[in-house]
Design an enzyme around this catalytic site. Structure first.
Site, PDB file in Angstrom:
ATOM      1  N   GLY A 333      14.041 -75.089  29.845  1.00 37.42           N
ATOM      2  CA  GLY A 333      13.010 -76.058  29.009  1.00 37.42           C
ATOM      3  C   GLY A 333      11.967 -76.365  29.906  1.00 37.42           C
ATOM      4  N   ALA A 334      12.630 -76.882  30.997  1.00 38.30           N
ATOM      5  CA  ALA A 334      11.489 -77.405  32.284  1.00 38.30           C
ATOM      6  C   ALA A 334      12.351 -77.643  33.481  1.00 38.30           C
ATOM      7  CB  ALA A 334      11.023 -78.706  31.774  1.00 38.30           C
ATOM      8  N   MET A 335      11.622 -77.606  34.621  1.00 37.33           N
ATOM      9  CA  MET A 335      12.123 -77.952  35.955  1.00 37.33           C
ATOM     10  C   MET A 335      11.307 -78.846  36.712  1.00 37.33           C
ATOM     11  SD  MET A 335      14.309 -76.992  38.041  1.00 37.33           S
ATOM     12  CE  MET A 335      14.390 -77.774  39.783  1.00 37.33           C
ATOM     13  N   GLU A 336      12.076 -79.666  37.405  1.00 40.92           N
ATOM     14  CA  GLU A 336      11.499 -80.637  37.975  1.00 40.92           C
ATOM     15  C   GLU A 336      11.132 -80.947  39.258  1.00 40.92           C
ATOM     16  OE1 GLU A 336      15.983 -81.264  38.917  1.00 40.92           O
ATOM     17  OE2 GLU A 336      14.816 -80.488  37.205  1.00 40.92           O
ATOM     18  N   ASN A 337      10.653 -79.517  39.643  1.00 33.48           N
ATOM     19  CA  ASN A 337      10.183 -79.449  41.239  1.00 33.48           C
ATOM     20  C   ASN A 337       9.154 -80.505  41.437  1.00 33.48           C
ATOM     21  OD1 ASN A 337      10.661 -76.446  40.888  1.00 33.48           O
ATOM     22  ND2 ASN A 337       9.229 -76.592  39.265  1.00 33.48           N
ATOM     23  N   GLU A 370      12.216 -84.779  32.891  1.00 38.85           N
ATOM     24  CA  GLU A 370      11.728 -84.284  34.445  1.00 38.85           C
ATOM     25  C   GLU A 370      11.158 -85.325  35.177  1.00 38.85           C
ATOM     26  OE1 GLU A 370      13.090 -81.616  34.672  1.00 38.85           O
ATOM     27  OE2 GLU A 370      13.392 -80.848  32.743  1.00 38.85           O
TER      28      GLU A 370
END
Length: 934
Positions: A333-337, A370
């Site tokens: 869904g999303a990635m917290e880089n 995130e």
């Protein structure tokens, strides 16, 4: 990283018993319930597991895992100087690494992680000495490692490791990969993007790819001059690339000390909107070209969220900027880089005219999730993947706290109970569940714990902990934890220590009973009146989906229990910590006319079984709404779960459901809808499926008539969600007035006479397809092709499976693998077919088997393959299907989905047992309802 299993996102599937609900808020897709085989890991790990059927028979043993050893600690990175030059035509990249390292112990070899990369040259330059060329590169492909050998021993001290290498911009949505998009002129182009969590930084550059091996990063990208280049930090320098006038060299600032899985870079064509948060952080949202307007809602949420977390944690955001960017092809869904958060388009972009209310809510939750990780995960990182649950469980809890702060009108905590809490209870009741905290060894095992136990149960027990401690002491402990471990790594126990010191309560003892053993208790309650006092008898035992645990060595929990009365349903009259198997408590001044409710607010992670008299006294609280909405929901959900476990008759639950006729609350209806979807799916295996559809029509028609089709002045977010839910439920169940109006509005929409409001599109599309023909399907596919917005494409993809005719079902399945559907969305098309009908389930399962090689290769054994398996087979209710599913995956192994296969087989057997046990009684009850009164 946010996965899409069932959290409040747009979707319309029927929830199988342990997955999420479709008919509730459109939810995005239940990604995976991949579960780890539990065994002790001590430097190495061996995993094996067997699982039992509903009848307790052994149904198979899963294969053992290979031993695994973490990287040696004799050489550690201090700083990565990394330069990458991607080729967006040939889909390759060249790389140069100059890593400043510290040799802790003399060695003649360096072991690093490396996958799908070819090293051309490698050398080591000791500080103040001559360069030493490596004499060999030994790739251990299965372990995703490379050993660089040197002709002489590298002595203790500082030095520089230099590596030149080449790699592939793959199409597997992991590592450094290519993402396809179409320009306004219709030209197909590719962006180069990253997804490194959990163990895929090693596909972009050789590295020490373990979360505890932190370093700083200096990243340089050589890219086409007409492309946007982004990384974790701001651009500090950009200049022409000497060897090619069409390229530029973009250098980014030095990052803080961080783990490899949080590194990111993106090269592509994007527009952006920007603002500055009240605490001075530059915030940008990057969108596809021409769609900057669609980034404004996420920008508003992000700019409110950063100051909220700064205040909550009492720790400032540590980077100068944060970018949020929509990626076309994106598996999660999303990635917290850190500083560069990547999202699916549908988790970030909102079109003011064409996005539905549930999409807005979803975007708000994902942004909240995130950005929480920027502190909890990025600033302080888990020491090893064993503690992943803490990262994800915490973010999955605090995203709701954040959204409640930004949008109090969403009543988001009630939705949490339906979206996360009850789903986690359903899943954790299975014999094939696993503890929250799981020892992880080999990289192939890491994907298996990105599941609903880590996320939703993790969030639920943190919510329970927060309630037990109180907000003031919880925040005090969180601040202490973040300050003590900032830029370092920590374990679960480190957090418990900080919270224990802040609160003075036995946090470690209480929480270990919830995180280190799987499952949860059922609290059995009885009462006795003594004058003006009420004596309660409370006992606990493990709750299992197949019934209560009655065997030897029954586990127990330290259970925070709150008790309220009808005098004040929102306020706890008594709080206790149940530390043993049973106890008695006295409530003073509670007369015989008052009811007692355990677990007000539905915060404690357990099921409740009341005595008959206690339950009877609570039922009027449902009809007159004196029970809180969250408790009306919890009471119904507990009873539904008890019926599935064979502890009460399903007929009793159907009778209870009829008491909800006056219910006004969206989330309560959402959970009712989910559970009726489960029953409808179960009874599709009988000859009287139409009778349960009639029950659904009768239950939902009054609220449908009250709401009507069009929004009224003064209505808000929850009214829009409720209208879409109810109309979709009525339409799917064949309610004739709803079907006729849906067809009329669909015709006007297609003819562009009256465009459907976004909140009505899913229910209308679903209704006309469910009762439609080939022409309806063709029209819908045409709408899909014309749609410019990914949200609209996904909305259509998720309901296509509702079509009924066998030849059209097959057409939808073939469409799922076509170029028209993005790779990450194929799963939801197939899942939509499987979740819509008995015929669809059979066809989808055959399609998956027939196309297994292509599907497995497409997803490379990641979490999307687990989600595909679950959505396809979880709804079967015939014993022999469990054997068929088990047999297929024995001959077609999917290592990352072993636990999912176990769970699906267990669910099929549980469904079959439920059907055999209760079908006749349900049928008789449904017939009696229709019989004219004598």
């Amino acid at each position: 990283m946010l996965l899409l299993f069932g959290r409040t996102v747009p979707l319309l599937f029927t929830r199988t018993v342990t997955s999420y609900c479709p008919s509730a808020l459109p939810k995005p897709n239940f990604i995976s319930s991949v579960f780890i085989k539990i065994a002790k890991i001590n430097g190495a790990t061996t995993h094996s597991s067997s699982f039992s059927s509903a009848s307790g028979q052994n149904t198979g043993t899963m294969p053992e895992r290979r031993p695994f050893v973490r990287l040696p600690t004799d050489v550690c990175p201090v700083n990565y100087g990394l330069c990458l030059k991607p080729d967006l035509i040939d889909f390759t990249f060249d790389g140069k690494l100059e890593a400043q390292v510290e040799v802790i112990q003399a060695t003649n070899q360096i072991v690093m992680n490396c996958a799908d990369i070819d090293i051309i040259t490698a050398s080591f330059v000791p500080e103040g000495a001559d360069e030493i060329n490596a004499t060999g590169f030994n790739y251990q492909n299965e372990d995703e490692k490379v050993t660089l050998s040197f002709p002489s021993s590298l002595q203790k001290g500082s030095g520089t490791l230099k590596i030149e290498f080449v790699g592939e911009l793959n199409d597997k949505m992991k590592g450094f990969y290519r993402s396809k998009y179409t320009t306004a002129a219709g030209e197909t182009r590719y962006a180069a993007v990253t997804q490194f969590e959990a163990t895929d930084a090693r596909r972009a550059f050789p590295c020490w790819d373990e979360p505890a091996i932190k370093a700083t990063f200096d990243i340089t990208l050589i890219v086409p001059k007409d492309r946007v280049a982004l990384s974790n930090m701001d651009v500090v320098h950009q200049k022409p690339y000497p060897a090619d006038v069409n390229l530029v060299e973009v250098k980014f600032g030095t990052t803080p000390i961080m783990s490899t899985y949080l590194v990111a870079f993106v090269i592509g064509e994007y527009d952006f909107v920007e603002t500055q948060s009240s605490d001075g952080v530059k915030v940008r949202v990057y969108t596809p070209v021409g769609k900057a307007e669609q980034g404004k809602f996420a920008l508003e949420v992000a700019s409110k969220t950063l100051p909220f977390y700064k205040d909550y944690f009492s720790v400032p955001y540590p980077l100068p900027k944060i970018d949020l960017i929509a990626i076309a092809d994106f598996a999660a869904g999303a990635m917290e880089n850190w500083g560069l958060v990547t999202y699916r388009e549908t988790a970030l972009l909102i079109d003011p005219k064409n996005s539905c209310s549930s999409s807005r809510q979803w975007v708000a939750l994902v942004v909240g999730h995130e950005l929480a990780h920027q502190w909890f995960g990025n600033l302080v990182t888990m020491e090893w993947w064993t503690h992943l649950w803490l990262n994800e469980g915490f973010a999955s809890w605090i995203e709701y706290l954040c959204v409640d702060h930004c949008f109090p009108e969403y009543d988001i905590w009630t939705q949490f109970v339906s979206a996360d809490y009850t789903r986690a209870l359903d899943l954790d009741a299975l014999d094939s569940s696993h503890p929250i905290e799981v020892n992880v060894g080999h990289p192939s095992e890491v994907d298996e714990i990105f599941d609903a136990i880590s996320y939703s149960k993790g969030a639920s027990v943190i919510r329970m902990l927060h309630n037990y401690i109180g907000d003031k002491d919880f925040r005090k402990g969180m601040n202490s934890y973040l300050l003590k471990f900032q830029h370092k790594n920590a374990s679960t126990e480190d957090l418990w220590d900080c919270l224990e010191q802040a609160s003075g309560k036995p946090i470690a003892a209480v929480m270990s009973s919830w995180t280190k053993q799987m499952g949860f208790p059922i609290i059995v309650v009885d009462q006795e009146q003594q004058g003006d006092d009420r004596i309660l008898k409370l006992s606990q035992k493990k709750f299992c989906a197949s019934g209560p645990h009655n065997g030897e060595n029954c586990p127990s929990w330290m259970v925070p229990i709150s008790i309220c009365t009808s005098e004040d349903p929102k306020c706890s009259k008594l709080r206790i910590l149940l530390e043993k198997s049973e106890t008695s408590v006295t409530l003073n001044g509670v007369g015989p006319d008052q009811w007692i409710k355990i677990n007000p607010g539905t915060v404690g992670f357990y099921r409740i079984q009341y005595s008959a008299s206690m339950l009877e006294s609570l039922l009027p609280g449902i009809r007159d709404l004196s029970l809180q909405p969250v408790d009306r929901l919890g009471l119904q959900n507990d009873l539904f779960s008890l019926s599935r476990a064979g502890m009460i008759s399903t007929v009793e639950v159907l009778k209870l459901m009829e008491a909800f006729v006056n219910e006004p609350n969206y989330t309560v209806w959402s959970d009712l809808s989910c559970n009726l979807g489960v029953l409808s799916s179960l009874l599709s295996h009988t000859e009287f499926h139409e009778d349960i559809l009639e029950f659904i029509r009768d239950l939902f028609a009054p609220i449908g008539i009250k709401l009507g089709w069009d929004s009224k002045p003064g209505e808000g977010h929850l009214d829009a969600l409720l209208r879409g839910l109810v109309l979709g439920k009525l339409g799917k169940a064949g309610h004739k007035p709803t079907l006729e109006e849906a067809r009329r509005r669909f015709k006007e929409h297609v003819e562009a006479k009256q465009v459907l409001p976004a909140d009505l599109r899913s229910p209308v599309y679903l209704t006309v397809l469910k009762h439609g023909d080939a022409a309806t399907l063709d029209t819908m596919l045409k709408l899909h092709k014309q749609a410019d917005m990914q949200e609209e494409k996904n909305r259509i993809e998720r309901v296509l499976g509702a079509i009924s005719a066998p030849d059209l079902i097959q057409k939808v399945l073939n469409f799922a693998l076509s170029e028209e559907v993005r790779p990450q969305d194929t799963v939801s098309v197939i899942g939509g077919v499987a979740g819509s009908s008995k015929q669809g389930r059979k066809a989808a399962w055959k399609f998956v088997r027939d196309n297994w090689e292509e599907l497995y290769n497409r997803y490379q054994g990641g979490f999307l393959i687990s989600r595909l398996i679950k959505l396809t087979v979880d709804g079967f209710a015939i014993d022999k299907m469990a054997a068929e599913v088990k047999s297929f995956f024995e001959s077609h192994p999917a290592p990352a989905a072993e636990r999912t296969v176990e769970q699906c087989c267990e669910n099929i057997l549980l469904n079959a047992a439920w059907l055999k046990r209760d079908a006749d009684d349900i049928h008789q009850y449904l017939l009696q309802r229709k019989a004219p009164p004598v």
